[in-house]
Design a protein around this motif. Structure first.
Motif, PDB file in Angstrom:
ATOM      1  N   ALA B 196      43.260  37.849  51.025  1.00 63.54           N
ATOM      2  CA  ALA B 196      42.766  39.221  50.881  1.00 63.54           C
ATOM      3  C   ALA B 196      41.253  39.288  51.081  1.00 63.54           C
ATOM      4  O   ALA B 196      40.711  40.271  51.583  1.00 63.54           O
ATOM      5  N   GLU B 197      40.545  38.212  50.685  1.00 66.41           N
ATOM      6  CA  GLU B 197      39.078  38.176  50.816  1.00 66.41           C
ATOM      7  C   GLU B 197      38.635  38.325  52.273  1.00 66.41           C
ATOM      8  O   GLU B 197      37.523  38.737  52.558  1.00 66.41           O
ATOM      9  N   ARG B 198      39.493  37.920  53.193  1.00 65.14           N
ATOM     10  CA  ARG B 198      39.143  37.972  54.614  1.00 65.14           C
ATOM     11  C   ARG B 198      39.228  39.385  55.181  1.00 65.14           C
ATOM     12  O   ARG B 198      38.824  39.632  56.303  1.00 65.14           O
ATOM     13  N   ARG B 201      39.064  45.769  54.131  1.00 64.98           N
ATOM     14  CA  ARG B 201      39.302  46.487  52.874  1.00 64.98           C
ATOM     15  C   ARG B 201      40.600  45.995  52.268  1.00 64.98           C
ATOM     16  O   ARG B 201      41.480  45.503  52.965  1.00 64.98           O
ATOM     17  N   VAL B 202      40.697  46.155  50.953  1.00 65.93           N
ATOM     18  CA  VAL B 202      41.867  45.660  50.240  1.00 65.93           C
ATOM     19  C   VAL B 202      42.389  46.746  49.310  1.00 65.93           C
ATOM     20  O   VAL B 202      41.616  47.449  48.659  1.00 65.93           O
ATOM     21  N   ALA B 203      43.719  46.880  49.265  1.00 69.15           N
ATOM     22  CA  ALA B 203      44.354  47.729  48.269  1.00 69.15           C
ATOM     23  C   ALA B 203      45.056  46.817  47.279  1.00 69.15           C
ATOM     24  O   ALA B 203      45.781  45.908  47.676  1.00 69.15           O
ATOM     25  N   LEU B 204      44.801  47.014  45.994  1.00 70.98           N
ATOM     26  CA  LEU B 204      45.483  46.217  44.980  1.00 70.98           C
ATOM     27  C   LEU B 204      46.695  47.001  44.503  1.00 70.98           C
ATOM     28  O   LEU B 204      46.585  48.159  44.106  1.00 70.98           O
ATOM     29  N   LYS B 215      36.273  47.632  49.703  1.00 69.82           N
ATOM     30  CA  LYS B 215      35.869  46.368  50.315  1.00 69.82           C
ATOM     31  C   LYS B 215      35.932  45.285  49.246  1.00 69.82           C
ATOM     32  O   LYS B 215      35.641  45.550  48.080  1.00 69.82           O
ATOM     33  N   PRO B 216      36.311  44.066  49.635  1.00 71.61           N
ATOM     34  CA  PRO B 216      36.416  43.000  48.627  1.00 71.61           C
ATOM     35  C   PRO B 216      35.139  42.867  47.790  1.00 71.61           C
ATOM     36  O   PRO B 216      35.205  42.746  46.563  1.00 71.61           O
ATOM     37  N   GLY B 217      33.983  42.912  48.448  1.00 72.56           N
ATOM     38  CA  GLY B 217      32.725  42.775  47.724  1.00 72.56           C
ATOM     39  C   GLY B 217      32.531  43.895  46.708  1.00 72.56           C
ATOM     40  O   GLY B 217      32.145  43.659  45.555  1.00 72.56           O
ATOM     41  N   ALA B 218      32.821  45.112  47.126  1.00 72.21           N
ATOM     42  CA  ALA B 218      32.641  46.266  46.245  1.00 72.21           C
ATOM     43  C   ALA B 218      33.576  46.183  45.047  1.00 72.21           C
ATOM     44  O   ALA B 218      33.204  46.526  43.923  1.00 72.21           O
ATOM     45  N   GLY B 285      31.073  31.217  38.381  1.00 67.91           N
ATOM     46  CA  GLY B 285      31.109  31.785  39.730  1.00 67.91           C
ATOM     47  C   GLY B 285      31.213  33.284  39.715  1.00 67.91           C
ATOM     48  O   GLY B 285      31.427  33.905  38.669  1.00 67.91           O
ATOM     49  N   ARG B 286      31.037  33.833  40.920  1.00 60.51           N
ATOM     50  CA  ARG B 286      31.231  35.258  41.076  1.00 60.51           C
ATOM     51  C   ARG B 286      32.708  35.554  40.829  1.00 60.51           C
ATOM     52  O   ARG B 286      33.555  34.724  41.088  1.00 60.51           O
ATOM     53  N   PRO B 287      33.030  36.716  40.350  1.00 63.07           N
ATOM     54  CA  PRO B 287      34.449  37.018  40.141  1.00 63.07           C
ATOM     55  C   PRO B 287      35.195  37.039  41.481  1.00 63.07           C
ATOM     56  O   PRO B 287      34.627  37.355  42.514  1.00 63.07           O
ATOM     57  N   THR B 288      36.451  36.648  41.436  1.00 65.76           N
ATOM     58  CA  THR B 288      37.279  36.685  42.642  1.00 65.76           C
ATOM     59  C   THR B 288      38.114  37.958  42.593  1.00 65.76           C
ATOM     60  O   THR B 288      38.118  38.679  41.594  1.00 65.76           O
ATOM     61  N   LEU B 289      38.844  38.197  43.671  1.00 68.89           N
ATOM     62  CA  LEU B 289      39.737  39.357  43.671  1.00 68.89           C
ATOM     63  C   LEU B 289      40.822  39.208  42.617  1.00 68.89           C
ATOM     64  O   LEU B 289      41.326  40.181  42.075  1.00 68.89           O
ATOM     65  N   GLU B 290      41.156  37.954  42.330  1.00 66.29           N
ATOM     66  CA  GLU B 290      42.143  37.736  41.273  1.00 66.29           C
ATOM     67  C   GLU B 290      41.586  38.193  39.923  1.00 66.29           C
ATOM     68  O   GLU B 290      42.288  38.785  39.116  1.00 66.29           O
ATOM     69  N   ASP B 291      40.281  37.931  39.703  1.00 67.95           N
ATOM     70  CA  ASP B 291      39.640  38.406  38.470  1.00 67.95           C
ATOM     71  C   ASP B 291      39.687  39.927  38.401  1.00 67.95           C
ATOM     72  O   ASP B 291      39.912  40.506  37.341  1.00 67.95           O
TER      73      ASP B 291
END
Lengths: 253, 309
Positions: B196-198, B201-204, B215-218, B285-291
């Motif tokens: 998903a990081e790649r 944009r991502v929808a959870l 966006k993953p970063g946002a 570390g920075r939070p991941t999308l899993e976080d």
């Protein structure tokens, strides 16, 4: 535009049909199994009863039954392995999917039948070119019907194991009660009734009449040529129609 | 390019999708992230018109999936999680038979097959049977097959499941090259956060509901700060101790305890001082999308029941 529509229908049918045949030719054990079992039955039964000729049409029917059914139940494998999903998301009508799959099975069944038919003279059965062509036509009709029957049972199944019950409880008895194993003339009334409602009796009847002539078929109590052909065509049309209907219904969940 | 509005799907009493709305722009690489059973596969099935939505609507390139399925399918390339290759056929035969399904034939088909095999580096494998290929190569053929008819939108369901890390990298490289060549819109359904990081944009997705989109970063900035991740033999026990003694808020993720903190390094030191004996490893570390997912739903991405097919 009309020509284009026809191509969009025919090409997918061709695709599925050719795939079926290529797959079959690449799995040698399937060829051996489909041809070997009936050959064994024919020789053992024929030798046991001292009449290879009598059991030949029955062996022929069995080849067609095995090959056609096993080809069309591969739809279970297609579904489990993911191949079917790829076909279902292509712009292909369900009729084309059923037709491709069933025709593939029918052609394979027919091819095996023809191989056995070419061995028939070994048993003393002789036939001319007209009888040969007529027999191939009948074999094809039976193969279509059985292939479609296999398809409609297999469509909703998720394992080949489940199909074995259908094989043992329905298809094998159908073969046994078709006149392939014993003639209707000597059977009890109840068995005769079952043989009358069994569509395969008519397929076998048609084969015997085409190969051996009217006199022998009459003496065995087979149905007439007209009713044999009529029922066989009807059987093929009906199983095809049900198969198309089944495949066209929306899938649950 | 993909338009989804208040999409709902239920079978029996189970709600698989509940009012999902989002859009994917032309050329975008869009991720659908959620654990098994979150409704991703159902969403893909609706987009391929294998299922009819119970409510709401979905359209591909302006074509409604429920009312114009044939047009939708021409515009879609789909690579499912389970491979759709016929093992007994060669790579080339698999491609050719796929072309027939889409009404392609003759020279045009042969040239297109050549072109794709070339682009995917499969030329020397064309005569090989699919069953003899490695998992990574199978995936490549699968992707080539999905793109054969020149779709505008590509749907990928768990594309790197079962692939080793090298094959995964390879897969994304090939996909990237294809996206650069054609203006391809890609929707990836996955339960792997690094996949998903790649995405642009991502929808959870959680239990059929859209819980976040961006966006993953946002998305990661939203939960802010940094995360301290502590590995220990008994995560639940340690989490309780941290909360009781240090008054910090913790989350459990598999074998580790996580603590969000604006000063992660300081927190890590504090944790080591207090519980050094129980700690096996500490990571900052920075939070991941899993976080992000964990914070929003209270659940991890590996959890969840098996999704009905």
């Amino acid at each position: 535009m009309r020509g284009n529509t026809a191509i969009l229908f025919v090409l997918p049918v061709w695709s599925l049909l050719m795939r079926e045949i290529l797959r079959f030719l690449r799995q040698r054990n399937r060829i051996i199994g489909a041809l070997g079992t009936p050959l064994l039955f024919w020789v053992v039964l024929g030798a046991g009863f001292g009449d290879l000729q009598l059991f030949f049409p029955g062996a022929l029917l069995m080849v067609v039954l095995f090959t056609a059914i096993f080809a069309s139940i591969s739809i279970i494998e297609d579904r489990n392995e993911g191949f079917l999903q790829g076909v279902l998301v292509a712009p292909v009508s369900r009729l084309a999917i059923v037709l491709g799959k069933v025709l593939g099975g029918a052609i394979l069944g027919c091819m095996q039948g023809v191989i056995l038919l070419l061995l028939a003279p070994l048993s003393g059965t002789s036939y001319g070119p007209v009888e040969f062509i007529a027999a191939v036509g009948v074999i094809f009709l039976i193969a279509m019907a059985l292939s479609a029957l296999g398809f409609l049972f297999a469509w909703r199944m998720d394992s080949v194991q489940g199909f074995h019950a259908v094989m043992n409880l329905l298809l094998f008895p159908m073969w046994m009660l078709s006149g392939a194993f014993f003639p209707a003339s000597g059977a009890s009334t109840a068995i005769q009734l079952l043989m009358t409602v069994n569509p395969l009796s008519y397929g076998l009847g048609a084969l015997r009449r085409v190969l051996y002539g009217e006199a022998m078929a009459d003496s065995l109590g087979d149905p007439s040529l007209l009713s044999s052909l009529g029922v066989t065509v009807g059987f093929a049309v009906l199983t095809m129609a049900v198969a198309v209907w089944m495949a066209g219904r929306p899938e649950k969940n | 390019m993909i338009h989804i509005a208040s999409l709902g799907y239920r079978f029996g009493s189970r709600v698989a999708l509940d009012g999902v709305t989002f859009g994917v722009a032309a050329g975008e690489l869009f991720g659908l992230l959620g654990p098994n059973g979150s409704g991703k596969s159902t969403l893909l099935r609706i987009l391929t018109s294998l299922r009819r939505p119970s409510q709401g609507e979905a359209a591909i390139d302006g074509c409604d999936v429920a009312s114009r399925p044939a047009e939708v399918r021409r515009r879609l390339g789909v690579a499912f999680q389970s491979p759709s290759l016929d093992k007994k056929l060669s790579v080339e035969e698999n491609m050719r038979f796929q072309g027939y399904l889409f009404g392609m034939r003759g020279r045009a088909l042969a040239e297109r097959v050549d072109e794709l095999l070339e682009n995917f580096g499969l030329q020397d494998r064309r005569k090989e049977r699919a069953e003899t290929l490695s998992g990574g190569l199978k995936r490549r053929v699968e992707l080539a097959k999905a793109l054969l008819h020149g779709p505008r939108v590509l749907l990928l369901d768990e594309p790197s499941t079962g692939l080793d890390p090298a094959a995964r990298r390879d897969f994304w490289e090939v996909l990237g090259a294809m996206r650069g060549r054609d203006e391809l819109t890609v929707l990836v359904a996955t339960h792997l956060m690094d996949e998903a990081e790649r995405c642009d944009r991502v929808a959870l997705l959680d239990q059929g509901r859209l819980v976040a989109l961006g966006k993953p970063g946002a998305l990661k900035d939203r939960i802010g700060g940094e995360t301290v991740s502590v590995e220990t033999a008994q995560p639940a026990l340690l989490a309780k101790k941290i909360e009781d003694r240090l008054g910090l808020k913790t989350r459990l993720a598999g074998e580790s305890v996580r603590v969000d903190s604006p000063d992660a390094a300081g927190t890590a030191r504090k944790l080591l001082d207090a519980f050094g004996a129980e700690v096996q490893a500490v990571r900052v570390g920075r939070p991941t999308l899993e976080d992000v997912f964990l914070t929003l739903t209270g659940r991890g991405l590996d959890a969840g029941e098996e999704e009905a097919p």
